[in-house]
Write an enzyme that holds these catalytic residues in place. Structure first.
Site, PDB file in Angstrom:
ATOM      1  N   ILE A 170       0.841  -1.201   0.000  1.00 35.60           N
ATOM      2  CA  ILE A 170       0.000   0.000   0.000  1.00 35.60           C
ATOM      3  C   ILE A 170       0.871   1.244   0.000  1.00 35.60           C
ATOM      4  CG2 ILE A 170      -1.715   1.318   1.286  1.00 35.60           C
ATOM      5  CD1 ILE A 170      -2.750  -1.381   2.376  1.00 35.60           C
ATOM      6  N   ALA A 246      -4.426   2.242   8.294  1.00 39.02           N
ATOM      7  CA  ALA A 246      -3.829   0.944   8.611  1.00 39.02           C
ATOM      8  C   ALA A 246      -4.677   0.191   9.635  1.00 39.02           C
ATOM      9  CB  ALA A 246      -2.403   1.131   9.105  1.00 39.02           C
ATOM     10  N   ASP A 273      -9.332   6.254   9.325  1.00 36.92           N
ATOM     11  CA  ASP A 273     -10.274   5.284   8.773  1.00 36.92           C
ATOM     12  C   ASP A 273     -10.350   4.022   9.631  1.00 36.92           C
ATOM     13  OD1 ASP A 273     -12.055   4.390   6.579  1.00 36.92           O
ATOM     14  OD2 ASP A 273     -10.481   2.911   6.198  1.00 36.92           O
ATOM     15  N   GLU A 278     -14.317  -0.643  16.840  1.00 37.45           N
ATOM     16  CA  GLU A 278     -15.061  -0.502  15.584  1.00 37.45           C
ATOM     17  C   GLU A 278     -16.372  -1.284  15.634  1.00 37.45           C
ATOM     18  OE1 GLU A 278     -11.288   0.327  12.587  1.00 37.45           O
ATOM     19  OE2 GLU A 278     -12.446  -1.523  12.326  1.00 37.45           O
ATOM     20  N   HIS A 297     -13.694   2.605   8.312  1.00 41.87           N
ATOM     21  CA  HIS A 297     -12.869   1.497   7.816  1.00 41.87           C
ATOM     22  C   HIS A 297     -13.323   1.050   6.414  1.00 41.87           C
ATOM     23  CE1 HIS A 297     -10.084  -1.889   9.442  1.00 41.87           C
ATOM     24  NE2 HIS A 297      -9.856  -1.644   8.158  1.00 41.87           N
TER      25      HIS A 297
END
Length: 333
Positions: A170, A246, A273, A278, A297
């Site tokens: 990435i 990440a 993100d 989460e 995310h």
């Protein structure tokens, strides 16, 4: 093919559904559903290893109010029976799996690193552009009917240095895109060499102190958890921007929130993100901060990236169940 609705973040429900109809030899995981020691002991330790190869989607892409759609797929011999042998992650990273427990119980854990590299790199670039040009602020003002000009003109991308923390697949994809837009790019970690036009920083402190934008692209491990905290954030250049696509936990969210609240801090804005908590447990001290761009995310969620991850994951699971591990990335192997 059968479908069932359940909350995969409820461990008891997850275990029950995975064991339904005799268990499954493989599970394909999405959405970071925790697969911990209790789940592994229940699904890998009880049933025999015989039976048709099967895969159970324990965390699908369709989620409503915390419920998750999952599909159990039977082999040609009928309902799948047997102990769990393989966990396949359709995406990069396996921090949601208890790798020690999986290894102890003989469960191979595979994933698809690089399958969403272009998608995440594009998203990080979108974060960078949105923050350097204050798109969210101008959008909100315009919707209020306010004709707002910036207090000072924005700097062009060609005036900025991008620091990439973790130049893997990435990071390299982002570096190429940033260089094409005229940015100076430097990186810390294994990855691009000087010949790629990316300068190598000697330390985290140097990368932070000499970058206008820092983008995080590291896996979450014991070594990287809390890597960027109060001390590290204080090293940033005045007006710096931090991007994290990440994993939550690499950047200390409380320290990040405190820095963004402090008008005298060198950090001007951040785009996040990925979070420490989460999905149903989504919570962050960054909530409500106007200089924090928050997204749920979704950086890697393009149609092509998700299709690539799903197909590659299926290939990896099939190969491991068939005793053909060559070339398959196994995180606990």
């Amino acid at each position: 093919m059968g479908f069932t609705d359940f909350d995969p973040f409820d461990e008891a429900a997850l275990i029950a559904e995975t064991l339904r109809d005799g268990g499954h030899q493989a599970v394909k995981s999405r959405a970071g559903v925790p697969l911990r020691a209790a789940f592994l002991a229940a699904t890998a330790g009880g049933a025999g290893a015989s039976g048709a190869a099967a895969a159970c989607e324990v965390a699908g892409a369709c989620e409503v109010a915390g419920a998750c759609e999952a599909a159990a797929v039977s082999g040609t011999a009928g309902a799948a029976t047997g102990a769990l042998r393989v966990i396949g992650r359709a995406g990069a990273g396996t921090d949601h799996v208890d790798l020690a427990a999986a290894t102890r119980l003989g469960v191979a854990v595979t994933h698809t690193p690089g399958s969403n590299a272009d998608a995440v790199a594009e998203f990080a670039l979108a974060q960078l552009l949105a923050l350097t040009r204050d798109l969210a602020g101008h959008n909100a003002a315009s919707h209020r009917g306010d004709w707002r000009s910036p207090a000072a003109p924005a700097r062009a991308l060609s005036e900025l240095t991008l620091g990439i923390l973790g130049p893997g697949r990435i990071g390299r994809a982002l570096a190429g895109r940033a260089r094409a837009l005229g940015m100076t790019v430097q990186a810390l970690g294994r990855g691009p060499a000087e010949g790629d036009g990316v300068r190598r920083a000697d330390s985290l402190a140097e990368l932070l102190a000499t970058s206008d934008v820092v983008s995080v692209h590291l896996p979450l491990t014991a070594r990287t958890r809390g890597l960027v905290g109060r001390r590290e954030l204080a090293l940033l250049r005045p007006g710096a921007i931090l991007l994290n696509t990440a994993r939550g936990g690499i950047v200390d969210e409380r320290a990040l929130a405190d820095a963004l609240r402090d008008p005298g801090h060198p950090l001007a804005a951040a785009a996040v993100d990925t979070f420490e908590h989460e999905h149903a447990a989504f919570d962050s001290p960054l909530f409500g901060l106007p200089n924090a761009l928050l997204t749920p995310h979704v950086a890697g969620m393009t149609r092509s990236a998700m299709a690539e991850a799903a197909v590659r994951c299926a290939d990896h699971v099939a190969a491991l169940l068939d005793g053909r591990p060559g070339g398959v990335p196994v995180a606990n192997g």
